[in-house]
Write a protein that holds these residues in place. Structure first.
Motif, PDB file in Angstrom:
ATOM      1  N   CYS A 173      -0.763   4.509   9.006  1.00 42.46           N
ATOM      2  CA  CYS A 173       0.640   4.461   8.591  1.00 42.46           C
ATOM      3  C   CYS A 173       0.773   3.924   7.166  1.00 42.46           C
ATOM      4  O   CYS A 173       1.527   4.465   6.338  1.00 42.46           O
ATOM      5  CB  CYS A 173       1.449   3.593   9.549  1.00 42.46           C
ATOM      6  N   CYS A 174       0.045   2.850   6.861  1.00 43.19           N
ATOM      7  CA  CYS A 174       0.083   2.269   5.513  1.00 43.19           C
ATOM      8  C   CYS A 174      -0.475   3.241   4.484  1.00 43.19           C
ATOM      9  O   CYS A 174       0.058   3.367   3.370  1.00 43.19           O
ATOM     10  CB  CYS A 174      -0.696   0.956   5.490  1.00 43.19           C
ATOM     11  N   ALA A 175      -1.556   3.941   4.837  1.00 44.54           N
ATOM     12  CA  ALA A 175      -2.144   4.924   3.930  1.00 44.54           C
ATOM     13  C   ALA A 175      -1.166   6.060   3.663  1.00 44.54           C
ATOM     14  O   ALA A 175      -0.997   6.505   2.516  1.00 44.54           O
ATOM     15  CB  ALA A 175      -3.447   5.458   4.512  1.00 44.54           C
ATOM     16  N   TYR A 176      -0.510   6.523   4.711  1.00 41.09           N
ATOM     17  CA  TYR A 176       0.462   7.614   4.553  1.00 41.09           C
ATOM     18  C   TYR A 176       1.613   7.190   3.632  1.00 41.09           C
ATOM     19  O   TYR A 176       1.984   7.913   2.697  1.00 41.09           O
ATOM     20  CB  TYR A 176       1.012   8.024   5.918  1.00 41.09           C
ATOM     21  N   SER A 177       2.183   6.020   3.883  1.00 42.17           N
ATOM     22  CA  SER A 177       3.314   5.553   3.093  1.00 42.17           C
ATOM     23  C   SER A 177       2.923   5.360   1.627  1.00 42.17           C
ATOM     24  O   SER A 177       3.667   5.742   0.716  1.00 42.17           O
ATOM     25  CB  SER A 177       3.844   4.248   3.674  1.00 42.17           C
ATOM     26  N   SER A 178       1.756   4.804   1.392  1.00 42.25           N
ATOM     27  CA  SER A 178       1.288   4.578   0.022  1.00 42.25           C
ATOM     28  C   SER A 178       1.078   5.899  -0.708  1.00 42.25           C
ATOM     29  O   SER A 178       1.457   6.047  -1.875  1.00 42.25           O
ATOM     30  CB  SER A 178      -0.016   3.771   0.043  1.00 42.25           C
ATOM     31  N   CYS A 179       0.471   6.868  -0.031  1.00 43.35           N
ATOM     32  CA  CYS A 179       0.201   8.157  -0.671  1.00 43.35           C
ATOM     33  C   CYS A 179       1.492   8.920  -0.965  1.00 43.35           C
ATOM     34  O   CYS A 179       1.594   9.604  -1.986  1.00 43.35           O
ATOM     35  CB  CYS A 179      -0.722   8.993   0.210  1.00 43.35           C
ATOM     36  N   CYS A 180       2.483   8.787  -0.085  1.00 42.67           N
ATOM     37  CA  CYS A 180       3.762   9.436  -0.345  1.00 42.67           C
ATOM     38  C   CYS A 180       4.431   8.837  -1.581  1.00 42.67           C
ATOM     39  O   CYS A 180       4.979   9.557  -2.421  1.00 42.67           O
ATOM     40  CB  CYS A 180       4.669   9.297   0.875  1.00 42.67           C
TER      41      CYS A 180
END
Length: 283
Positions: free
Chosen positions: A100-107
Protein backbone atom coordinates in the motif's frame (compact mmCIF):
# COMPACT_ATOMS: atom_id res chain seq x y z
CA UNK A 1 -16.44 18.76 -9.87
CA UNK A 2 -12.85 18.45 -8.65
CA UNK A 3 -13.85 18.93 -5.03
CA UNK A 4 -16.76 16.58 -5.61
CA UNK A 5 -14.26 13.94 -6.68
CA UNK A 6 -12.30 14.54 -3.47
CA UNK A 7 -15.45 14.15 -1.36
CA UNK A 8 -16.27 10.95 -3.22
CA UNK A 9 -12.79 9.59 -2.49
CA UNK A 10 -13.07 10.44 1.19
CA UNK A 11 -16.49 8.78 1.28
CA UNK A 12 -14.89 5.62 -0.10
CA UNK A 13 -12.61 5.46 2.95
CA UNK A 14 -15.57 5.97 5.25
CA UNK A 15 -17.54 3.14 3.62
CA UNK A 16 -14.49 0.89 3.76
CA UNK A 17 -14.12 1.54 7.50
CA UNK A 18 -17.76 0.46 7.86
CA UNK A 19 -17.13 -2.71 5.79
CA UNK A 20 -19.38 -1.54 2.94
CA UNK A 21 -16.77 -2.32 0.30
CA UNK A 22 -19.05 -2.39 -2.74
CA UNK A 23 -20.10 1.21 -2.05
CA UNK A 24 -16.47 2.08 -1.41
CA UNK A 25 -15.37 0.87 -4.85
CA UNK A 26 -18.23 2.76 -6.49
CA UNK A 27 -17.15 5.96 -4.72
CA UNK A 28 -13.63 5.61 -6.12
CA UNK A 29 -15.03 5.04 -9.61
CA UNK A 30 -17.31 8.05 -9.18
CA UNK A 31 -14.24 10.11 -8.30
CA UNK A 32 -12.59 8.88 -11.50
CA UNK A 33 -15.61 9.92 -13.58
CA UNK A 34 -15.69 13.37 -11.99
CA UNK A 35 -11.94 13.69 -12.52
CA UNK A 36 -12.44 12.97 -16.21
CA UNK A 37 -15.27 15.46 -16.50
CA UNK A 38 -13.80 18.46 -14.67
CA UNK A 39 -11.28 19.33 -17.37
CA UNK A 40 -13.83 19.00 -20.16
CA UNK A 41 -16.33 21.18 -18.32
CA UNK A 42 -13.65 23.80 -17.66
CA UNK A 43 -12.68 23.91 -21.34
CA UNK A 44 -16.33 23.98 -22.39
CA UNK A 45 -16.92 27.00 -20.14
CA UNK A 46 -13.53 28.58 -20.99
CA UNK A 47 -12.74 28.50 -17.27
CA UNK A 48 -9.32 26.81 -17.24
CA UNK A 49 -7.03 28.29 -14.55
CA UNK A 50 -3.72 27.47 -12.89
CA UNK A 51 -5.59 27.02 -9.61
CA UNK A 52 -7.80 24.37 -11.18
CA UNK A 53 -4.77 22.55 -12.59
CA UNK A 54 -3.01 22.39 -9.21
CA UNK A 55 -6.20 21.49 -7.36
CA UNK A 56 -6.84 18.66 -9.80
CA UNK A 57 -3.35 17.25 -9.24
CA UNK A 58 -3.66 17.39 -5.44
CA UNK A 59 -7.07 15.74 -5.49
CA UNK A 60 -5.76 13.04 -7.85
CA UNK A 61 -3.03 12.19 -5.35
CA UNK A 62 -5.63 11.77 -2.61
CA UNK A 63 -8.31 10.01 -4.67
CA UNK A 64 -6.11 7.66 -6.68
CA UNK A 65 -2.93 7.49 -4.61
CA UNK A 66 -4.15 7.23 -1.03
CA UNK A 67 -7.79 6.12 -1.09
CA UNK A 68 -7.47 2.90 -3.19
CA UNK A 69 -4.73 1.39 -1.06
CA UNK A 70 -6.59 2.18 2.19
CA UNK A 71 -9.79 0.67 0.83
CA UNK A 72 -7.92 -2.40 -0.40
CA UNK A 73 -6.15 -2.82 2.95
CA UNK A 74 -9.41 -2.67 4.93
CA UNK A 75 -11.01 -5.19 2.57
CA UNK A 76 -8.10 -7.64 2.54
CA UNK A 77 -8.10 -7.76 6.35
CA UNK A 78 -11.62 -9.22 6.22
CA UNK A 79 -10.61 -12.16 4.02
CA UNK A 80 -10.53 -15.69 5.51
CA UNK A 81 -7.39 -16.51 7.49
CA UNK A 82 -7.07 -19.96 5.93
CA UNK A 83 -4.45 -18.72 3.44
CA UNK A 84 -2.26 -17.12 6.14
CA UNK A 85 0.84 -18.63 7.67
CA UNK A 86 -0.48 -17.77 11.13
CA UNK A 87 -3.91 -17.25 12.66
CA UNK A 88 -3.34 -13.52 13.07
CA UNK A 89 -2.11 -13.06 9.46
CA UNK A 90 0.45 -10.61 10.87
CA UNK A 91 3.08 -11.26 8.20
CA UNK A 92 0.58 -11.00 5.34
CA UNK A 93 -0.81 -7.74 6.73
CA UNK A 94 2.69 -6.24 7.01
CA UNK A 95 3.47 -7.23 3.44
CA UNK A 96 0.14 -5.80 2.29
CA UNK A 97 0.78 -2.52 4.12
CA UNK A 98 4.23 -2.28 2.49
CA UNK A 99 2.51 -2.73 -0.90
CA UNK A 100 0.00 0.00 0.00
CA UNK A 101 2.81 2.43 0.90
CA UNK A 102 4.68 1.56 -2.31
CA UNK A 103 1.56 2.13 -4.39
CA UNK A 104 0.78 5.50 -2.79
CA UNK A 105 4.38 6.70 -3.13
CA UNK A 106 4.60 5.69 -6.79
CA UNK A 107 1.31 7.41 -7.60
CA UNK A 108 2.58 10.65 -6.01
CA UNK A 109 5.84 10.37 -7.98
CA UNK A 110 3.93 9.79 -11.20
CA UNK A 111 1.76 12.89 -10.70
CA UNK A 112 4.78 15.01 -9.69
CA UNK A 113 6.69 13.88 -12.78
CA UNK A 114 3.75 14.82 -15.01
CA UNK A 115 3.66 18.33 -13.53
CA UNK A 116 7.42 18.96 -13.44
CA UNK A 117 8.12 17.99 -17.05
CA UNK A 118 5.19 20.11 -18.20
CA UNK A 119 3.58 17.19 -19.99
CA UNK A 120 0.22 18.94 -20.27
CA UNK A 121 1.76 21.95 -22.05
CA UNK A 122 3.74 19.70 -24.39
CA UNK A 123 0.60 17.78 -25.26
CA UNK A 124 -1.27 20.99 -26.11
CA UNK A 125 1.47 21.91 -28.63
CA UNK A 126 1.21 18.56 -30.44
CA UNK A 127 -2.21 19.07 -31.99
CA UNK A 128 -2.39 20.00 -35.69
CA UNK A 129 -2.48 23.78 -36.25
CA UNK A 130 -5.78 25.28 -37.27
CA UNK A 131 -5.99 26.27 -40.95
CA UNK A 132 -8.26 29.30 -40.80
CA UNK A 133 -11.91 28.68 -40.08
CA UNK A 134 -11.91 25.30 -41.79
CA UNK A 135 -11.54 22.41 -39.37
CA UNK A 136 -9.97 19.15 -40.53
CA UNK A 137 -12.04 15.94 -40.27
CA UNK A 138 -12.03 14.38 -36.82
CA UNK A 139 -10.71 10.95 -38.01
CA UNK A 140 -7.76 12.72 -39.67
CA UNK A 141 -6.94 14.64 -36.49
CA UNK A 142 -7.24 11.52 -34.30
CA UNK A 143 -4.89 9.59 -36.61
CA UNK A 144 -2.43 12.50 -36.44
CA UNK A 145 -2.65 12.51 -32.65
CA UNK A 146 -1.99 8.78 -32.33
CA UNK A 147 1.30 9.32 -34.16
CA UNK A 148 2.47 12.16 -31.90
CA UNK A 149 4.86 10.92 -29.22
CA UNK A 150 4.19 13.88 -26.94
CA UNK A 151 0.52 12.90 -26.71
CA UNK A 152 1.41 9.57 -25.10
CA UNK A 153 1.38 9.23 -21.34
CA UNK A 154 4.46 7.97 -19.52
CA UNK A 155 3.27 5.06 -17.42
CA UNK A 156 -0.27 4.22 -16.39
CA UNK A 157 -2.40 7.27 -15.43
CA UNK A 158 -3.43 7.61 -11.78
CA UNK A 159 -7.20 6.92 -12.29
CA UNK A 160 -6.40 3.76 -14.27
CA UNK A 161 -3.90 2.77 -11.58
CA UNK A 162 -6.67 3.07 -9.00
CA UNK A 163 -8.89 0.77 -11.07
CA UNK A 164 -6.02 -1.73 -11.37
CA UNK A 165 -5.39 -1.59 -7.61
CA UNK A 166 -9.03 -2.33 -6.87
CA UNK A 167 -9.18 -5.28 -9.27
CA UNK A 168 -9.15 -7.96 -6.51
CA UNK A 169 -12.13 -6.28 -4.85
CA UNK A 170 -13.90 -5.75 -8.17
CA UNK A 171 -13.49 -9.44 -8.96
CA UNK A 172 -15.02 -10.26 -5.61
CA UNK A 173 -18.16 -8.20 -6.26
CA UNK A 174 -18.59 -8.79 -9.99
CA UNK A 175 -21.54 -10.79 -11.28
CA UNK A 176 -19.15 -13.08 -13.16
CA UNK A 177 -17.50 -14.19 -9.92
CA UNK A 178 -20.80 -15.65 -8.76
CA UNK A 179 -20.43 -18.28 -11.45
CA UNK A 180 -16.66 -18.66 -11.70
CA UNK A 181 -15.39 -18.17 -8.16
CA UNK A 182 -15.08 -15.21 -5.82
CA UNK A 183 -11.85 -13.67 -4.57
CA UNK A 184 -11.05 -14.80 -1.06
CA UNK A 185 -12.88 -18.09 -1.48
CA UNK A 186 -11.47 -21.34 -2.81
CA UNK A 187 -12.52 -20.47 -6.34
CA UNK A 188 -11.05 -19.83 -9.75
CA UNK A 189 -10.35 -16.17 -8.96
CA UNK A 190 -9.09 -16.57 -5.39
CA UNK A 191 -6.29 -14.03 -4.89
CA UNK A 192 -6.06 -13.42 -1.16
CA UNK A 193 -3.84 -11.02 0.78
CA UNK A 194 -0.54 -11.88 -0.88
CA UNK A 195 -2.06 -11.73 -4.35
CA UNK A 196 -3.65 -8.37 -3.56
CA UNK A 197 -0.30 -7.03 -2.39
CA UNK A 198 1.34 -8.20 -5.63
CA UNK A 199 -1.38 -6.45 -7.65
CA UNK A 200 -0.64 -3.20 -5.78
CA UNK A 201 3.11 -3.50 -6.36
CA UNK A 202 2.68 -4.31 -10.05
CA UNK A 203 0.37 -1.31 -10.46
CA UNK A 204 2.84 0.94 -8.63
CA UNK A 205 5.61 -0.10 -11.03
CA UNK A 206 3.38 0.52 -14.05
CA UNK A 207 2.58 4.05 -12.84
CA UNK A 208 6.21 5.14 -12.38
CA UNK A 209 7.46 3.31 -15.46
CA UNK A 210 8.34 5.15 -18.66
CA UNK A 211 6.19 2.84 -20.78
CA UNK A 212 4.31 4.91 -23.37
CA UNK A 213 0.55 4.46 -23.05
CA UNK A 214 -2.34 5.86 -25.05
CA UNK A 215 -4.05 8.94 -23.61
CA UNK A 216 -7.60 10.21 -23.91
CA UNK A 217 -6.17 13.49 -25.21
CA UNK A 218 -5.57 11.75 -28.53
CA UNK A 219 -9.31 11.95 -29.23
CA UNK A 220 -9.33 15.75 -28.97
CA UNK A 221 -8.96 18.03 -31.99
CA UNK A 222 -7.14 20.82 -30.17
CA UNK A 223 -5.91 22.05 -26.77
CA UNK A 224 -9.19 23.87 -26.03
CA UNK A 225 -11.40 21.10 -27.38
CA UNK A 226 -13.89 19.33 -25.12
CA UNK A 227 -15.81 16.11 -25.63
CA UNK A 228 -18.85 18.07 -24.49
CA UNK A 229 -18.73 20.04 -27.75
CA UNK A 230 -20.04 18.57 -30.99
CA UNK A 231 -19.65 19.66 -34.60
CA UNK A 232 -23.13 18.56 -35.63
CA UNK A 233 -26.37 16.96 -34.56
CA UNK A 234 -25.18 13.47 -35.56
CA UNK A 235 -22.13 13.77 -33.32
CA UNK A 236 -24.30 15.12 -30.50
CA UNK A 237 -26.73 12.22 -30.86
CA UNK A 238 -23.92 9.66 -30.96
CA UNK A 239 -22.37 11.03 -27.78
CA UNK A 240 -25.75 11.06 -26.04
CA UNK A 241 -26.43 7.43 -27.00
CA UNK A 242 -22.91 6.38 -25.92
CA UNK A 243 -23.28 8.20 -22.61
CA UNK A 244 -26.68 6.68 -21.86
CA UNK A 245 -25.45 3.20 -22.83
CA UNK A 246 -22.45 3.51 -20.51
CA UNK A 247 -24.68 4.79 -17.70
CA UNK A 248 -27.04 1.83 -18.21
CA UNK A 249 -24.22 -0.72 -18.10
CA UNK A 250 -22.62 0.92 -15.06
CA UNK A 251 -25.95 0.92 -13.26
CA UNK A 252 -26.64 -2.80 -13.73
CA UNK A 253 -23.13 -4.31 -14.11
CA UNK A 254 -20.70 -1.77 -12.62
CA UNK A 255 -17.96 -4.13 -11.51
CA UNK A 256 -18.01 -6.23 -14.68
CA UNK A 257 -17.78 -3.09 -16.83
CA UNK A 258 -14.76 -1.92 -14.85
CA UNK A 259 -13.13 -5.34 -15.32
CA UNK A 260 -13.64 -5.12 -19.08
CA UNK A 261 -12.19 -1.59 -19.15
CA UNK A 262 -9.19 -2.71 -17.08
CA UNK A 263 -8.57 -5.63 -19.41
CA UNK A 264 -8.90 -3.39 -22.46
CA UNK A 265 -6.38 -0.89 -21.09
CA UNK A 266 -3.98 -3.64 -20.08
CA UNK A 267 -4.08 -5.12 -23.59
CA UNK A 268 -3.54 -1.64 -25.09
CA UNK A 269 -0.20 -1.17 -23.30
CA UNK A 270 1.90 -3.42 -25.58
CA UNK A 271 0.06 -1.97 -28.59
CA UNK A 272 0.90 1.57 -27.49
CA UNK A 273 4.57 0.60 -27.05
CA UNK A 274 4.71 -0.73 -30.61
CA UNK A 275 2.96 2.35 -32.04
CA UNK A 276 5.20 4.71 -30.06
CA UNK A 277 8.53 3.18 -31.14
CA UNK A 278 7.63 2.01 -34.66
CA UNK A 279 5.22 4.59 -36.05
CA UNK A 280 5.00 7.71 -33.86
CA UNK A 281 7.29 10.72 -34.19
CA UNK A 282 8.16 13.88 -32.27
CA UNK A 283 6.77 16.39 -34.75
Amino acid sequence: LTLGALVSGLSAVRYASEADFAASVMCVMCAAVLDGLDGHVARYLNACTSLGFELDSLCDCANFGVVPCLVTYFWAKTLPASECWSESCAMEHRFLWFACCAYSSCCALRLARFNVVGAAAQMDKSYPPAAGDRKPPVPQVVLHNFLQRKLFFQGVPAPVGAAYALTPMILHFSVSSMYIGAVGDRGAWAIGRRGTALVLIATALLMVSTLPTFSSKMFKTGPSDSHLRSRGSASRLGKAIAGLSCAYLFWYLPFDVILVLNLGHLVSIPVSVVVFYRFAHDH
